[in-house]
Design an enzyme around this catalytic site. Structure first.
Site, PDB file in Angstrom:
ATOM      1  N   HIS A 150    -104.023  32.181 -12.248  1.00 26.79           N
ATOM      2  CA  HIS A 150    -103.871  33.762 -12.245  1.00 26.79           C
ATOM      3  C   HIS A 150    -102.496  33.929 -11.695  1.00 26.79           C
ATOM      4  O   HIS A 150    -101.919  34.938 -12.123  1.00 26.79           O
ATOM      5  CB  HIS A 150    -104.871  34.126 -11.871  1.00 26.79           C
ATOM      6  CG  HIS A 150    -104.798  35.764 -11.581  1.00 26.79           C
ATOM      7  ND1 HIS A 150    -104.594  36.568 -12.669  1.00 26.79           N
ATOM      8  CD2 HIS A 150    -104.666  36.487 -10.599  1.00 26.79           C
ATOM      9  CE1 HIS A 150    -104.288  37.812 -12.307  1.00 26.79           C
ATOM     10  NE2 HIS A 150    -104.411  37.952 -11.034  1.00 26.79           N
TER      11      HIS A 150
ATOM     12  N   HIS B 180     -99.731  32.098 -11.004  1.00 30.18           N
ATOM     13  CA  HIS B 180     -98.624  31.551 -11.567  1.00 30.18           C
ATOM     14  C   HIS B 180     -97.750  30.881 -10.633  1.00 30.18           C
ATOM     15  O   HIS B 180     -96.624  30.335 -11.130  1.00 30.18           O
ATOM     16  CB  HIS B 180     -97.926  32.714 -12.461  1.00 30.18           C
ATOM     17  CG  HIS B 180     -98.463  33.241 -13.572  1.00 30.18           C
ATOM     18  ND1 HIS B 180     -97.823  34.384 -14.247  1.00 30.18           N
ATOM     19  CD2 HIS B 180     -99.891  33.380 -13.721  1.00 30.18           C
ATOM     20  CE1 HIS B 180     -98.825  34.768 -15.237  1.00 30.18           C
ATOM     21  NE2 HIS B 180     -99.978  34.038 -14.919  1.00 30.18           N
TER      22      HIS B 180
ATOM     23  N   ASN C  81    -108.103  37.648 -16.953  1.00 29.90           N
ATOM     24  CA  ASN C  81    -108.353  39.116 -16.989  1.00 29.90           C
ATOM     25  C   ASN C  81    -107.518  39.561 -18.167  1.00 29.90           C
ATOM     26  O   ASN C  81    -107.770  40.853 -18.576  1.00 29.90           O
ATOM     27  CB  ASN C  81    -107.684  39.671 -15.843  1.00 29.90           C
ATOM     28  CG  ASN C  81    -106.209  39.261 -15.287  1.00 29.90           C
ATOM     29  OD1 ASN C  81    -106.111  38.054 -15.165  1.00 29.90           O
ATOM     30  ND2 ASN C  81    -105.465  40.157 -15.233  1.00 29.90           N
ATOM     31  N   HIS C  82    -106.420  38.848 -18.875  1.00 34.97           N
ATOM     32  CA  HIS C  82    -105.798  39.263 -19.865  1.00 34.97           C
ATOM     33  C   HIS C  82    -106.202  38.549 -21.401  1.00 34.97           C
ATOM     34  O   HIS C  82    -105.618  38.763 -22.381  1.00 34.97           O
ATOM     35  CB  HIS C  82    -104.258  38.774 -20.013  1.00 34.97           C
ATOM     36  CG  HIS C  82    -103.538  39.468 -18.608  1.00 34.97           C
ATOM     37  ND1 HIS C  82    -103.325  40.781 -18.681  1.00 34.97           N
ATOM     38  CD2 HIS C  82    -103.112  38.984 -17.617  1.00 34.97           C
ATOM     39  CE1 HIS C  82    -102.605  41.224 -17.663  1.00 34.97           C
ATOM     40  NE2 HIS C  82    -102.428  40.170 -17.120  1.00 34.97           N
TER      41      HIS C  82
ATOM     42  N   GLU D   3    -104.023  32.601 -21.514  1.00 35.99           N
ATOM     43  CA  GLU D   3    -104.212  34.231 -21.532  1.00 35.99           C
ATOM     44  C   GLU D   3    -103.180  34.999 -21.272  1.00 35.99           C
ATOM     45  O   GLU D   3    -103.031  36.080 -21.656  1.00 35.99           O
ATOM     46  CB  GLU D   3    -104.983  34.381 -20.203  1.00 35.99           C
ATOM     47  CG  GLU D   3    -104.210  34.461 -18.965  1.00 35.99           C
ATOM     48  CD  GLU D   3    -104.781  35.682 -17.841  1.00 35.99           C
ATOM     49  OE1 GLU D   3    -105.771  36.235 -18.487  1.00 35.99           O
ATOM     50  OE2 GLU D   3    -104.165  35.795 -17.038  1.00 35.99           O
ATOM     51  N   ASN D   4    -101.874  34.502 -21.254  1.00 40.52           N
ATOM     52  CA  ASN D   4    -100.392  35.053 -21.106  1.00 40.52           C
ATOM     53  C   ASN D   4     -99.634  34.760 -22.106  1.00 40.52           C
ATOM     54  O   ASN D   4     -98.270  35.081 -22.195  1.00 40.52           O
ATOM     55  CB  ASN D   4     -99.702  34.966 -19.845  1.00 40.52           C
ATOM     56  CG  ASN D   4    -100.502  35.571 -18.765  1.00 40.52           C
ATOM     57  OD1 ASN D   4    -100.873  34.750 -17.918  1.00 40.52           O
ATOM     58  ND2 ASN D   4    -100.965  36.829 -18.550  1.00 40.52           N
TER      59      ASN D   4
ATOM     60  N   HIS E 167    -110.157  31.636 -12.425  1.00 38.96           N
ATOM     61  CA  HIS E 167    -109.205  32.757 -12.533  1.00 38.96           C
ATOM     62  C   HIS E 167    -109.257  33.815 -11.525  1.00 38.96           C
ATOM     63  O   HIS E 167    -110.115  34.548 -11.400  1.00 38.96           O
ATOM     64  CB  HIS E 167    -109.415  33.262 -13.857  1.00 38.96           C
ATOM     65  CG  HIS E 167    -107.829  33.825 -14.456  1.00 38.96           C
ATOM     66  ND1 HIS E 167    -106.904  32.929 -14.800  1.00 38.96           N
ATOM     67  CD2 HIS E 167    -107.511  35.178 -14.409  1.00 38.96           C
ATOM     68  CE1 HIS E 167    -105.825  33.846 -15.137  1.00 38.96           C
ATOM     69  NE2 HIS E 167    -106.090  34.939 -14.840  1.00 38.96           N
TER      70      HIS E 167
ATOM     71  N   ASP F 177    -101.394  28.628 -16.799  1.00 39.78           N
ATOM     72  CA  ASP F 177    -101.300  29.869 -17.571  1.00 39.78           C
ATOM     73  C   ASP F 177    -100.068  29.717 -18.497  1.00 39.78           C
ATOM     74  O   ASP F 177     -99.060  29.735 -18.029  1.00 39.78           O
ATOM     75  CB  ASP F 177    -101.260  31.251 -16.838  1.00 39.78           C
ATOM     76  CG  ASP F 177    -102.425  31.228 -15.807  1.00 39.78           C
ATOM     77  OD1 ASP F 177    -102.855  30.192 -15.183  1.00 39.78           O
ATOM     78  OD2 ASP F 177    -102.735  32.335 -15.294  1.00 39.78           O
TER      79      ASP F 177
END
Length: 274
Positions: free
Chosen positions: A178, A180, A67-68, A39-40, A153, A8
């Site tokens: 997810h 990290h 999820n983001h 996603e982040n 994820h 991520d």
């Protein structure tokens, strides 16, 4: 065939590190296919179309999320027109975008990438195991796909481990994203599928999972909500997983972590060294 999966991307420091480092890494290590979870990438929350384009321009073949995925509202629009942008395949019917795709690697191989999200301690989505099975049935490894990568994820280590054993022998790689934080359990399972519970993040590890330390620490100490979390901006570590793939079977013959920059110890896969 050489695959690289990068964890991520968190914030500006993470995305700058990927964009600045990936082109030379692909050339020097002769990488055939690169997957990046983005996603982040936009301030720690979601991804924009410009950032998505920058990651692809740097050499990534596909960008996965989690999820983001839609924290930046513009993603709801560009997800429909960007074939190399994936959101979890087990999102509800009608969600913009797609959860899998068949892509062509630099060596001409066909690589199926599946993005799926777990349900334990996460949002209540469709069954990720059934979703993976549908994708594998539609494009099996060794038939329509020469290699097959699954970005799982999820929060729970147990769910990711169970998913890996469920697909062992049917996928080249199942890698967790997810949390990290990179785990040390990377290995090739008995059936030939490479696995790691969590690949970690591409971001500043002098942080709380990529966020500037002060606000998360204050919340833990006081239990009082305050300012919005912001991505840490120190030097980023690139955290990824490298996989060597058998050209005949599409299964993994080697797997090793890749880490470069920042505060974590550098790790270069031995099979990248001539």
């Amino acid at each position: 065939m050489r695959l690289l999966f990068l964890g991520d991307i968190v914030g500006r420091s993470g995305r700058n590190a990927v964009v600045e480092t990936l082109p030379a890494l692909i050339e020097e290590r002769r990488l055939d296919f690169v997957v990046v979870n983005g996603e982040n990438a936009a301030g720690g929350f979601g991804i924009t179309e410009d950032i998505h384009a920058a990651i692809l321009d740097a050499g990534a073949d596909v960008v996965t999320t989690g999820n983001h995925a839609f924290d930046q509202r513009e993603a709801l629009v560009f997800a429909e027109r960007q074939d190399r942008f994936l959101r979890p395949t087990n999102f509800p019917a009608g969600t913009p975008g797609k959860g899998s795709g068949l892509f062509t690697a630099r060596n001409g191989a066909r690589v199926l990438v599946i993005n799926v999200m777990g349900r334990v301690f996460m949002d209540a989505l469709d069954d990720p195991f059934a979703a993976i099975d549908r994708e594998l049935a539609a494009c099996p490894l060794g038939e329509q796909a020469d290699a097959l990568v699954i970005d799982f994820h999820a929060e729970a280590s147990s769910e990711k481990q169970a998913a890996a054993f469920h697909v062992d022998g049917r996928a080249t790689l199942l890698v967790g994203t997810h949390t990290h934080v990179p785990t040390s359990d990377y290995r090739v399972l008995a059936g030939g599928t490479a696995y790691q519970t969590d690949v970690g993040m591409c971001g500043d590890y002098d942080s709380v999972i990529g966020m500037d330390k002060e606000e998360p620490l204050r919340r833990f100490l006081t239990k009082v909500p305050g300012e919005r979390f912001s991505a840490a901006r120190g030097e980023a570590t690139l955290a990824g997983l490298a996989v060597e793939v058998d050209d005949n079977t599409g299964l993994a013959t080697g797997v090793a972590p890749f880490r470069q920059g920042g505060v974590l110890a550098e790790t270069i896969p031995s099979f990248w060294v001539d």
